[in-house]
Design an enzyme around this catalytic site. Structure first.
Site, PDB file in Angstrom:
ATOM      1  N   ASP A  34      17.580 -29.727 -33.270  1.00  0.00           N
ATOM      2  CA  ASP A  34      18.714 -29.335 -32.787  1.00  0.00           C
ATOM      3  C   ASP A  34      18.972 -27.896 -32.586  1.00  0.00           C
ATOM      4  O   ASP A  34      19.954 -27.296 -32.346  1.00  0.00           O
ATOM      5  CB  ASP A  34      19.864 -29.747 -33.879  1.00  0.00           C
ATOM      6  N   LYS A 188      22.857  12.869 -12.503  1.00  0.00           N
ATOM      7  CA  LYS A 188      23.549  11.681 -11.958  1.00  0.00           C
ATOM      8  C   LYS A 188      25.079  12.155 -11.768  1.00  0.00           C
ATOM      9  O   LYS A 188      25.733  13.001 -12.571  1.00  0.00           O
ATOM     10  CB  LYS A 188      23.457  10.190 -12.815  1.00  0.00           C
ATOM     11  N   GLY A 222      16.299  -2.856 -15.265  1.00  0.00           N
ATOM     12  CA  GLY A 222      15.397  -2.145 -14.644  1.00  0.00           C
ATOM     13  C   GLY A 222      16.123  -1.196 -13.561  1.00  0.00           C
ATOM     14  O   GLY A 222      15.451  -0.620 -12.794  1.00  0.00           O
TER      15      GLY A 222
END
Ligand code: R5P
Length: 290
Positions: A34, A188, A222
């Site tokens: 299970d 960024k 990634g």
């Protein structure tokens, strides 16, 4: 001191027991039809200090339950102290509440480890060191970057070490000290409406004909590395290596990284890696910290 290797110790139990010349007990383990786990520790730990080694890479919840079973059982068997080595700490990235009602998952995980009888804990590169305050005992944090750098040195001739964002800059610096070459980080910007980030540039970089080493704490989907690799090639890089401490590679990340020209992926044995990942064994560094 006795070393107990859990089902997800990924060979680090062997390494630690070798470097410390300590007895190793390998856990007996099976899964019932299970899906429930069965654990047995085949030996005596009575009146002994124990180091239990169990990583918590996917399937995270199963790995955590196994760790809880092991710790509670070691306590029942009379171990005097239970020290856990958890090379990859699951839920490490869910360490704060951005929206009301969200679980701070790592807080629950660390508190449950304490409840299960673990009195001290060694973790390799958690996402944020501050989150370890939730563990109700002594904490040791291992940095793998010197070991990773020694491996990376074999794969480059004219290196440049690039962090995929500002927060990873100190890692890039540590790698560059050993590998040689310059280091920097990508800048960024976040779109206020969509919340998506895009690369603005990187200060003081000349990547022309360089072997670019990207370094991060984790490679998961990634996405971060793919953006950074594309940036490196757009600036004239000769080759790109993606390296990180924990290389999860989910959602087809390996193939996506190859598609953008990443030549090699380097990680450590905190995770059971894809066979194509160049895996750095950090057992000795972990053992020497105990
Ligand atoms: C972010 O804060 C982390 O340092 C990593 O950059 C990120 O978790 C990597 O995730 P992915 O591979 O999915 O981009």
């Amino acid at each position: 001191m006795i070393i107990v290797g859990g089902p997800a110790s990924n060979g680090m139990d062997d390494g630690i027991s070798r470097f410390l010349s300590s007895t190793l007990l390998k856990t007996e383990y099976k899964v019932f039809p299970d899906g429930e786990s069965y654990i047995r520790i085949p030996g005596s730990v009575k009146d002994k200090e124990v180091v239990v080694v169990q990583s918590t890479f996917p399937e995270q919840d199963k790995r955590l339950m196994e760790l809880f079973f092991l710790s509670e059982t070691l306590r029942d068997m009379g171990a005097t102290k239970i020290h856990a080595v958890v090379p990859y700490l699951a839920y490490s990235r869910q360490d704060r509440r951005f929206l009301e009602g969200e679980a701070i998952s790592v807080k629950t995980v660390l508190r449950m480890m304490g409840q299960a009888g673990i009195s001290s804990l060694t973790v390799v590169e958690p996402h944020h060191e501050e989150e370890m305050k939730y563990f109700p005992g002594q904490v040791r944090i291992i940095s793998p970057y010197e070991d990773i750098a020694v491996e990376l040195r074999k794969h480059v001739t004219d290196p440049f070490v690039l962090a995929p964002d500002r927060s990873a800059l100190s890692r890039a610096e540590r790698i560059a000290k050993i590998v040689g070459g310059d280091f920097s980080h990508i800048e960024k910007v976040r779109d206020k409406e969509t919340g998506k980030t895009s690369i603005k540039g990187a200060p003081n970089v000349n990547l022309k004909e360089k072997d670019v080493i990207l370094i991060d704490d984790v490679i998961s989907t990634g996405g971060t590395m793919i953006q950074a690799a594309e940036f490196a090639y757009s600036k004239g890089a000769k080759s790109v290596i993606a390296s990180a401490c924990h290389v999860l590679l989910v959602e087809g990340a390996k193939d996506k990284l190859k598609q953008v020209g990443v030549e090699k992926i380097v990680g450590t044995n905190t995770i059971k890696n894809d066979p194509e990942v160049i895996t750095v064994d950090i057992s000795k560094t972990v053992a020497l910290s105990l």
